[in-house]
Design an enzyme around this catalytic site. Sequence first.
Site, PDB file in Angstrom:
ATOM      1  CE1 TYR A   1      -4.140  -1.644   0.062  1.00  0.00           C
ATOM      2  CE2 TYR A   1      -3.059  -3.003   1.422  1.00  0.00           C
ATOM      3  CZ  TYR A   1      -4.059  -2.563   0.628  1.00  0.00           C
ATOM      4  OH  TYR A   1      -5.106  -3.684   0.182  1.00  0.00           O
ATOM      5  CG  LEU A   2       2.391   3.153  -2.769  1.00  0.00           C
ATOM      6  CD1 LEU A   2       2.854   3.745  -4.233  1.00  0.00           C
ATOM      7  CD2 LEU A   2       3.792   3.265  -2.033  1.00  0.00           C
TER       8      LEU A   2
ATOM      9  CE  LYS B   1       3.899  11.943  -6.302  1.00  0.00           C
ATOM     10  NZ  LYS B   1       3.858  12.969  -7.260  1.00  0.00           N
TER      11      LYS B   1
ATOM     12  CB  ILE C   1       6.833   4.838  -4.461  1.00  0.00           C
ATOM     13  CG1 ILE C   1       7.384   6.172  -4.184  1.00  0.00           C
ATOM     14  CG2 ILE C   1       6.995   4.116  -2.677  1.00  0.00           C
ATOM     15  CD1 ILE C   1       6.564   7.108  -3.913  1.00  0.00           C
ATOM     16  N   GLY C   2       5.923   1.954  -5.629  1.00  0.00           N
ATOM     17  CA  GLY C   2       5.051   0.607  -5.596  1.00  0.00           C
ATOM     18  C   GLY C   2       5.994  -0.285  -6.389  1.00  0.00           C
TER      19      GLY C   2
ATOM     20  CG  ASN D   1      -8.118  -2.990  -5.119  1.00  0.00           C
ATOM     21  OD1 ASN D   1      -7.964  -2.019  -6.001  1.00  0.00           O
ATOM     22  ND2 ASN D   1      -7.434  -3.473  -4.337  1.00  0.00           N
TER      23      ASN D   1
ATOM     24  CE1 TYR E   1      -0.083  -6.584  -6.411  1.00  0.00           C
ATOM     25  CE2 TYR E   1      -2.350  -6.294  -6.590  1.00  0.00           C
ATOM     26  CZ  TYR E   1      -1.494  -6.562  -5.758  1.00  0.00           C
ATOM     27  OH  TYR E   1      -1.355  -6.187  -4.286  1.00  0.00           O
TER      28      TYR E   1
ATOM     29  CE  LYS F   1       2.641   1.627 -15.025  1.00  0.00           C
ATOM     30  NZ  LYS F   1       2.435   2.836 -14.046  1.00  0.00           N
TER      31      LYS F   1
END
Length: 158
Positions: free
Chosen positions: A91-92, A99, A101-102, A129, A136, A138
């Site tokens: 989670y972010l 950006k 980060i994930g 979701n 996922y 991507k």
Amino acid sequence: MIKYRQFKKQDARGVYNVALEGWKYAYKAIFDYKYIQKFINDYYSPKRLISILSHIESGKIFFYVALDKSKVIGFANFGDKGQGWELFRIYLNPKYIGKGIGKELIKLGEKFLKEKNADKYFCFVHKDNKIGIKFYIKNGFRHINKKDKEDEFYMEKS
């Protein structure tokens, strides 16, 4: 500049806050706020997070946080409950989505898995979701519907 490191005890409250904001963002059209709050309190309470610290420190599981200055803005957690390696949670803070980060948290987790000789891993994501499913796919996951659970897609990455 975003920094990444292994979860520490002092990160527990920040992870809890990110989980709550992330869940409200990703699941607001799926679950009511009362359900989200109870779920986060049950599974992301600082006490519960701290209880897995010995598994993190021993290298049995992967749990990294992303920090903007000293503030937790994201996290990822991988482990094996006997069915193979699983991405339990990522989670972010919604302000940081898009950006990279994930993606970086996934790369760090995959490096950990490679050291464990894992050739694939999986996760479950609620079928509604859309944010999670898009992320996922991507990032190279594929949906394997024969392994779906009720209301959850099984996503696998090799």
